[in-house]
Design a protein around this motif. Structure first.
Motif, PDB file in Angstrom:
ATOM      1  N   ASP A  31       0.842  -1.206   0.000  1.00 20.22           N
ATOM      2  CA  ASP A  31       0.000   0.000   0.000  1.00 20.22           C
ATOM      3  C   ASP A  31       0.872   1.249   0.000  1.00 20.22           C
ATOM      4  O   ASP A  31       0.576   2.236  -0.686  1.00 20.22           O
ATOM      5  N   ASP A  34       2.285   1.890  -3.400  1.00 23.55           N
ATOM      6  CA  ASP A  34       1.237   2.470  -4.248  1.00 23.55           C
ATOM      7  C   ASP A  34       1.038   3.946  -3.932  1.00 23.55           C
ATOM      8  O   ASP A  34       0.919   4.774  -4.837  1.00 23.55           O
ATOM      9  N   TRP A  35       0.986   4.278  -2.658  1.00 24.36           N
ATOM     10  CA  TRP A  35       0.794   5.670  -2.241  1.00 24.36           C
ATOM     11  C   TRP A  35       1.977   6.531  -2.666  1.00 24.36           C
ATOM     12  O   TRP A  35       1.805   7.629  -3.188  1.00 24.36           O
ATOM     13  N   ARG A  50       6.542  -3.707  -9.412  1.00 25.15           N
ATOM     14  CA  ARG A  50       6.594  -4.236  -8.039  1.00 25.15           C
ATOM     15  C   ARG A  50       7.382  -5.536  -7.944  1.00 25.15           C
ATOM     16  O   ARG A  50       7.981  -5.830  -6.931  1.00 25.15           O
TER      17      ARG A  50
END
Length: 83
Positions: A31, A34-35, A50
């Motif tokens: 997460d 992604d942020w 990734r």
């Protein structure tokens, strides 16, 4: 939380480290990646694949699905090879 970047990840992001305060919706390292990818074009480029990223939470190697709760430092780097 301190983010630390190594090798080509550092080169792409443009800084060796940075302090970040992700929102409460960011629960895992995945997460967080992604942020971070949404912070700038450089971050987006660095984190586009990734499958080419590895992570450490407080200096311990961990998978990207590891929770970040309570972490002081997250490091992102390419796969390490030996020789």
């Amino acid at each position: 939380m301190r983010m630390v970047y190594f090798a080509w990840v550092r080169e792409q992001v443009g800084v060796p480290e940075e302090d970040v305060a992700p929102p409460a919706t960011v629960v895992t390292i995945a997460d967080l990646v992604d942020w971070l990818a949404g912070r700038s074009e450089a971050h987006a480029t660095a984190f586009a694949r990734r499958d080419r990223l590895r992570a450490a939470r407080d200096q311990n190697f961990v998978p990207l699905d590891t929770p970040i709760d309570g972490a002081a430092e997250i490091a992102i780097f390419p796969p390490v090879t030996g020789g």
